[in-house]
Write a protein that holds these residues in place. Structure first.
Motif, PDB file in Angstrom:
ATOM      1  N   TYR A   1       8.737   2.317  -3.975  1.00  0.00           N
ATOM      2  CA  TYR A   1       7.575   2.938  -5.536  1.00  0.00           C
ATOM      3  C   TYR A   1       7.967   2.665  -6.316  1.00  0.00           C
ATOM      4  O   TYR A   1       6.974   2.220  -7.467  1.00  0.00           O
ATOM      5  CB  TYR A   1       8.518   4.756  -5.314  1.00  0.00           C
TER       6      TYR A   1
ATOM      7  N   ARG B   1       9.637   8.803   5.235  1.00  0.00           N
ATOM      8  CA  ARG B   1      10.206   9.454   4.035  1.00  0.00           C
ATOM      9  C   ARG B   1      10.808  11.070   5.069  1.00  0.00           C
ATOM     10  O   ARG B   1      11.430  11.310   4.149  1.00  0.00           O
ATOM     11  CB  ARG B   1       8.478  10.600   3.317  1.00  0.00           C
TER      12      ARG B   1
ATOM     13  N   ASN C   1       0.888  -0.909  -0.215  1.00  0.00           N
ATOM     14  CA  ASN C   1      -0.299   0.118   0.046  1.00  0.00           C
ATOM     15  C   ASN C   1       1.246   1.432   0.435  1.00  0.00           C
ATOM     16  O   ASN C   1       1.758   1.525   1.361  1.00  0.00           O
ATOM     17  CB  ASN C   1      -1.085   0.426   1.215  1.00  0.00           C
ATOM     18  N   PRO C   2       1.024   2.212  -0.876  1.00  0.00           N
ATOM     19  CA  PRO C   2       1.904   3.168  -1.646  1.00  0.00           C
ATOM     20  C   PRO C   2       1.258   4.283  -0.293  1.00  0.00           C
ATOM     21  O   PRO C   2       2.150   5.694   0.089  1.00  0.00           O
ATOM     22  CB  PRO C   2       0.756   3.757  -2.802  1.00  0.00           C
ATOM     23  N   ASN C   3      -0.119   4.054   0.529  1.00  0.00           N
ATOM     24  CA  ASN C   3      -0.388   5.304   1.609  1.00  0.00           C
ATOM     25  C   ASN C   3      -0.009   4.637   2.852  1.00  0.00           C
ATOM     26  O   ASN C   3      -0.748   4.669   3.972  1.00  0.00           O
ATOM     27  CB  ASN C   3      -1.960   5.494   1.250  1.00  0.00           C
ATOM     28  N   ASP C   4       0.771   3.594   2.973  1.00  0.00           N
ATOM     29  CA  ASP C   4       0.720   3.010   4.628  1.00  0.00           C
ATOM     30  C   ASP C   4       1.357   3.427   4.825  1.00  0.00           C
ATOM     31  O   ASP C   4       2.300   5.082   4.665  1.00  0.00           O
ATOM     32  CB  ASP C   4       1.635   1.972   4.483  1.00  0.00           C
ATOM     33  N   PRO C   5       0.533   3.983   6.697  1.00  0.00           N
ATOM     34  CA  PRO C   5       1.132   5.736   7.976  1.00  0.00           C
ATOM     35  C   PRO C   5       2.410   5.192   7.259  1.00  0.00           C
ATOM     36  O   PRO C   5       3.052   6.246   7.840  1.00  0.00           O
ATOM     37  CB  PRO C   5       0.415   4.786   8.435  1.00  0.00           C
TER      38      PRO C   5
ATOM     39  N   LEU D   1       4.476   4.975   5.808  1.00  0.00           N
ATOM     40  CA  LEU D   1       5.779   5.282   5.265  1.00  0.00           C
ATOM     41  C   LEU D   1       5.718   7.266   5.042  1.00  0.00           C
ATOM     42  O   LEU D   1       7.263   7.434   5.319  1.00  0.00           O
ATOM     43  CB  LEU D   1       5.404   5.380   3.697  1.00  0.00           C
ATOM     44  N   ILE D   2       5.333   7.584   6.497  1.00  0.00           N
ATOM     45  CA  ILE D   2       5.474   9.049   6.596  1.00  0.00           C
ATOM     46  C   ILE D   2       6.313   9.307   7.345  1.00  0.00           C
ATOM     47  O   ILE D   2       7.521   9.884   6.742  1.00  0.00           O
ATOM     48  CB  ILE D   2       4.052   9.438   7.524  1.00  0.00           C
TER      49      ILE D   2
END
Length: 255
Positions: free
Chosen positions: A43, A28, A18-22, A24-25
């Motif tokens: 990505y 980044r 999931n590119p929106n997995d928490p 990843l914040i």
């Protein structure tokens, strides 16, 4: 607070889809070069997987249209081995489940040997049914390669454990009572035909490797009977063997 080890981050990213997995914040915001490189790789992997999913969905268009008309068992049919100077022509018929997703399916000629072998196993595992048809070199010489290809396809169809209600056939029209669509370059446009092309090529390549053990002078394990330089040199040095197609040039020049 101690930063998470890069090796642990690598393991974590390998499992994410999931590119929106928490998580990843936080990654980044991590300024370490190693972490940012892992994110770039993550990505890129997702982009590649999405491209494969998009390609697969596009290649299921013929099947989806038939499912909507009430067809449950749609068989893709293809053959390999029209061009070689030796060995049989081999065809496969494959019925895939409507809800299956086998990413990477494509014309077998466009795939690496490693990828083709992987997909072969996945198709065998997930298919509703797989049928194989083989027509040998003697029959090819007797009825010609086009008719032999069609015969191999019909044998593959008859070998299915489930009777299909519709056929998707690569290029040629088959003489049978089951409704069919004949698709030019179907192995690159239709998942069922692509699956059949992979099964047929793997079966034939493996058969030619077995023949190589009997007739070692022609490189059948490498060229599958096609007229490569090494194959032609083997013929020049040792003459033809029992599985060469005698109606094909230049084989007929050695009779």
């Amino acid at each position: 607070m101690k930063s998470e080890a890069i090796k642990d981050i690598k393991i974590k990213l390998a499992t994410l889809t999931n590119p929106n997995d928490p998580c990843l914040i936080a990654l980044r915001a991590d300024q370490r070069i190693g972490v940012q490189k892992l994110l770039q790789q993550f990505y890129r992997r997702l982009e590649k997987e999405q491209a494969l999913k998009d390609q697969y969905f596009e290649m299921t268009g013929f099947e989806r249209a038939l499912y909507q008309k009430g067809h449950r068992f749609v068989a893709g049919i293809d053959e390999v081995g029209r061009g070689p100077l030796a060995g049989p022509v081999v065809a496969a018929a494959v019925i895939l489940p409507a809800d299956v997703e086998i990413l990477g399916l494509n014309d077998s000629k466009q795939l690496s040997a490693k990828k083709r072998a992987q997909l072969y196993c996945e198709i065998q595992e997930k298919a509703v049914a797989v049928g194989i048809g083989v027509v040998d070199h003697e029959e090819i010489d007797r009825i010609n390669i086009l008719q032999a290809s069609k015969k191999a396809m019909l044998l593959a169809l008859a070998d299915l454990s489930v009777v299909p209600t519709h056929l998707l056939v690569d290029a040629v029209k088959l003489d049978c009572d089951i409704p069919q669509d004949n698709l030019i370059k179907g192995d690159a446009r239709c998942v069922s035909i692509a699956a059949a092309s992979i099964i047929a090529k793997e079966m034939r390549d493996n058969l030619m490797k077995e023949y190589h053990q009997i007739f070692p002078f022609y490189g059948f394990d490498k060229n599958a009977g096609y007229g490569t330089k090494d194959h032609l040199q083997g013929i020049a040095n040792h003459g033809i063997c029992a599985i060469h197609r005698k109606t094909f040039a230049p084989i007929k020049n050695y009779l």
